[in-house]
Design a protein around this motif. Structure first.
Motif, PDB file in Angstrom:
ATOM      1  N   ASP A   7      -1.174   0.290 -27.626  1.00 54.30           N
ATOM      2  CA  ASP A   7      -2.110   1.241 -28.222  1.00 54.30           C
ATOM      3  C   ASP A   7      -1.601   2.672 -28.089  1.00 54.30           C
ATOM      4  OD1 ASP A   7      -4.165  -0.795 -28.658  1.00 54.30           O
ATOM      5  OD2 ASP A   7      -4.412  -0.764 -26.486  1.00 54.30           O
ATOM      6  N   TRP A   8      -1.955   3.477 -29.070  1.00 57.69           N
ATOM      7  CA  TRP A   8      -1.645   4.903 -29.026  1.00 57.69           C
ATOM      8  C   TRP A   8      -2.576   5.558 -28.009  1.00 57.69           C
ATOM      9  CZ3 TRP A   8       2.022   8.104 -30.522  1.00 57.69           C
ATOM     10  CH2 TRP A   8       1.776   9.479 -30.508  1.00 57.69           C
ATOM     11  N   ASP A   9      -2.015   6.371 -27.132  1.00 58.45           N
ATOM     12  CA  ASP A   9      -2.798   7.096 -26.138  1.00 58.45           C
ATOM     13  C   ASP A   9      -2.693   8.585 -26.444  1.00 58.45           C
ATOM     14  OD1 ASP A   9      -3.754   8.484 -23.878  1.00 58.45           O
ATOM     15  OD2 ASP A   9      -3.208   6.822 -22.555  1.00 58.45           O
ATOM     16  N   PRO A  10      -3.759   9.179 -26.981  1.00 53.72           N
ATOM     17  CA  PRO A  10      -3.693  10.591 -27.374  1.00 53.72           C
ATOM     18  C   PRO A  10      -3.426  11.532 -26.199  1.00 53.72           C
ATOM     19  CG  PRO A  10      -5.911   9.707 -27.701  1.00 53.72           C
ATOM     20  CD  PRO A  10      -5.048   8.583 -27.266  1.00 53.72           C
ATOM     21  N   GLU A  11      -3.845  11.148 -25.016  1.00 53.01           N
ATOM     22  CA  GLU A  11      -3.581  11.995 -23.853  1.00 53.01           C
ATOM     23  C   GLU A  11      -2.099  12.007 -23.486  1.00 53.01           C
ATOM     24  OE1 GLU A  11      -6.150  11.199 -20.540  1.00 53.01           O
ATOM     25  OE2 GLU A  11      -7.934  11.176 -21.815  1.00 53.01           O
ATOM     26  N   ARG A  16       0.958   3.179 -25.099  1.00 55.01           N
ATOM     27  CA  ARG A  16       0.796   2.442 -23.856  1.00 55.01           C
ATOM     28  C   ARG A  16       0.993   0.970 -24.197  1.00 55.01           C
ATOM     29  NH1 ARG A  16      -1.656   4.620 -19.174  1.00 55.01           N
ATOM     30  NH2 ARG A  16      -2.695   6.438 -20.020  1.00 55.01           N
ATOM     31  N   VAL A  17       1.921   0.319 -23.539  1.00 57.64           N
ATOM     32  CA  VAL A  17       2.166  -1.100 -23.782  1.00 57.64           C
ATOM     33  C   VAL A  17       2.004  -1.877 -22.484  1.00 57.64           C
ATOM     34  CG1 VAL A  17       3.650  -0.762 -25.788  1.00 57.64           C
ATOM     35  CG2 VAL A  17       4.666  -0.830 -23.540  1.00 57.64           C
ATOM     36  N   ASP A  18       1.367  -3.030 -22.602  1.00 59.81           N
ATOM     37  CA  ASP A  18       1.119  -3.851 -21.417  1.00 59.81           C
ATOM     38  C   ASP A  18       1.057  -5.324 -21.813  1.00 59.81           C
ATOM     39  OD1 ASP A  18       0.367  -5.017 -19.050  1.00 59.81           O
ATOM     40  OD2 ASP A  18      -1.589  -4.035 -18.946  1.00 59.81           O
ATOM     41  N   PRO A  19       2.106  -6.091 -21.491  1.00 57.02           N
ATOM     42  CA  PRO A  19       2.107  -7.519 -21.814  1.00 57.02           C
ATOM     43  C   PRO A  19       1.529  -8.397 -20.702  1.00 57.02           C
ATOM     44  CG  PRO A  19       4.251  -6.904 -20.992  1.00 57.02           C
ATOM     45  CD  PRO A  19       3.405  -5.638 -21.016  1.00 57.02           C
ATOM     46  N   SER A  20       1.025  -7.821 -19.616  1.00 59.97           N
ATOM     47  CA  SER A  20       0.668  -8.607 -18.426  1.00 59.97           C
ATOM     48  C   SER A  20      -0.394  -9.681 -18.688  1.00 59.97           C
ATOM     49  CB  SER A  20       0.248  -7.703 -17.272  1.00 59.97           C
ATOM     50  OG  SER A  20      -0.859  -6.911 -17.624  1.00 59.97           O
ATOM     51  N   ALA A  21      -1.423  -9.395 -19.464  1.00 58.80           N
ATOM     52  CA  ALA A  21      -2.449 -10.411 -19.739  1.00 58.80           C
ATOM     53  C   ALA A  21      -1.861 -11.568 -20.561  1.00 58.80           C
ATOM     54  CB  ALA A  21      -3.644  -9.799 -20.465  1.00 58.80           C
ATOM     55  N   TYR A  22      -0.960 -11.265 -21.484  1.00 61.80           N
ATOM     56  CA  TYR A  22      -0.303 -12.309 -22.264  1.00 61.80           C
ATOM     57  C   TYR A  22       0.615 -13.151 -21.380  1.00 61.80           C
ATOM     58  CZ  TYR A  22       2.554 -14.635 -25.806  1.00 61.80           C
ATOM     59  OH  TYR A  22       3.220 -15.571 -26.560  1.00 61.80           O
ATOM     60  N   LEU A  23       1.365 -12.500 -20.515  1.00 64.92           N
ATOM     61  CA  LEU A  23       2.263 -13.231 -19.624  1.00 64.92           C
ATOM     62  C   LEU A  23       1.488 -14.143 -18.675  1.00 64.92           C
ATOM     63  CD1 LEU A  23       4.862 -10.443 -18.856  1.00 64.92           C
ATOM     64  CD2 LEU A  23       5.182 -12.488 -20.259  1.00 64.92           C
TER      65      LEU A  23
END
Length: 160
Positions: A7-11, A16-23
């Protein structure tokens, strides 16, 4: 994507990328995924975001090849990032029942759309492959896929 996040993080003014839940979910998907899809998704380097030469993050979309026949398949070609990969990636899909590219941002300062993250899930067709790029989302529903590292040069054309 159902589990992975990109997801794009405007701040941050970045993604921001996070594959942990998929893994965490991936071992439970093994029996439901076709062999090629499982091999690609479970490859040791696939989600090694910072340093993996076989990580999909930062590959650049170089081409989409859609042959004329109904069951001819589909091929996506990705060029390597010069800072990370030693080879590009070619993904060949068989038994394609759905293919779409949806553009979602207006990032015109980037030379090419690059991969943020992907997710392969079981589907009625065999599997569903969703690839989130910096400026688009690709979705393929197919019987199976074969991912081959190498053979794609920095121009997106066959190398070797």
């Amino acid at each position: 994507m159902e589990f992975a996040r990109a997801d794009w993080d405007p701040e941050l003014h970045g993604f921001r990328v996070d594959p942990s839940a998929y893994l965490a979910e991936l071992p439970r998907l093994r029996a439901a995924l076709p062999p090629g899809a499982w091999a690609f998704a479970s490859d040791e380097g696939h989600y090694r975001l910072g340093s993996g030469t076989r990580c999909v993050k930062d590959l650049g979309l170089a081409g989409v090849d859609i042959p004329g026949g109904k069951d001819s398949g589909l091929t996506l070609a990705f060029v390597p990032s010069k800072w990370k990969h030693d080879a590009g990636l070619r993904i060949r899909y068989t038994g394609v029942r759905h293919f779409s590219i949806t553009y979602k941002h207006a990032i015109d300062w980037m030379e090419t759309d690059t991969v943020l993250l992907d997710e392969i899930l079981p589907h009625d067709a065999g599997c569903s492959h969703e690839i989130v790029l910096t400026d688009a989302v690709i979705i393929v529903h197919c019987r199976d896929l074969a991912a081959v590292w190498g053979g794609v040069g920095s121009s997106g054309r066959e190398s070797g």
